[in-house]
Design an enzyme around this catalytic site. Sequence first.
Site, mmCIF file in Angstrom:
data_model
loop_
_atom_site.group_PDB
_atom_site.id
_atom_site.type_symbol
_atom_site.label_atom_id
_atom_site.label_comp_id
_atom_site.label_asym_id
_atom_site.label_seq_id
_atom_site.Cartn_x
_atom_site.Cartn_y
_atom_site.Cartn_z
ATOM 1 N N SER A 61 1.860 4.597 -8.165
ATOM 2 C CA SER A 61 2.207 3.338 -7.490
ATOM 3 C C SER A 61 2.992 3.539 -6.193
ATOM 4 O O SER A 61 3.084 2.620 -5.393
ATOM 5 C CB SER A 61 2.990 2.425 -8.437
ATOM 6 N N HIS A 100 10.266 2.317 -7.163
ATOM 7 C CA HIS A 100 9.607 1.479 -6.162
ATOM 8 C C HIS A 100 10.531 1.234 -4.970
ATOM 9 O O HIS A 100 11.724 1.512 -5.017
ATOM 10 C CB HIS A 100 9.149 0.154 -6.762
ATOM 11 N N ASP A 126 6.940 -6.697 -7.654
ATOM 12 C CA ASP A 126 7.155 -6.278 -9.038
ATOM 13 C C ASP A 126 7.584 -7.382 -9.990
ATOM 14 O O ASP A 126 7.942 -7.091 -11.130
ATOM 15 C CB ASP A 126 8.219 -5.169 -9.073
#
Length: 184
Positions: A61, A100, A126
């Site tokens: 990701s 992230h 998210d």
Amino acid sequence: MIKDAVNKQVIELKKLWDNKADLTFQLLNLAMIVFSALMIWKGLMFLTKSESPVVVVLSGSMEPAFQRGDILFLNNQDNPIRIGEIVVFKIKDRDIPIVHRVLKVHEDVNGEVELLTKGDNNRIDDRSLYAPGQMWLKREDILGRAVGTLRYVGMVTIMLNDYPMLKYVLVGLMGLFVLTNKEG
């Protein structure tokens, strides 16, 4: 060749079992190795103010910034988190932390800073990953921000988690070699 190595280890184990003083010494060596690793980990936790100062990237990701299997070093000092920084956060009732990038920083009416994150390789933010009803991350959800990386070294950890039997074999072999290794 492998059969010879195994036979040598078996012979060394038998000798070790017969000599209780050597067995005790080798067990103490093994314990010292384990406790040294734990002390290093706790020291890193203290220095970085993070409950997990080192994490492995488990998904794609964050590509191209980080690849699956990269090891990240974290720091969780109190200075403000900014847009664009890469953070590792943990969601309530989930075991695995997520790596992230901070997409938005929001200050609520009480002056509390809240964050919205997104994986570089993901299309949306998210919010769907957060706990039900949670729209923003709070500072206490953050384990730390990424301050360094080792490329692909964490693939070993991923393989050990994907194949648990490999983990037991590897730990057993390491313990065997520590026990049968002679110093000096």
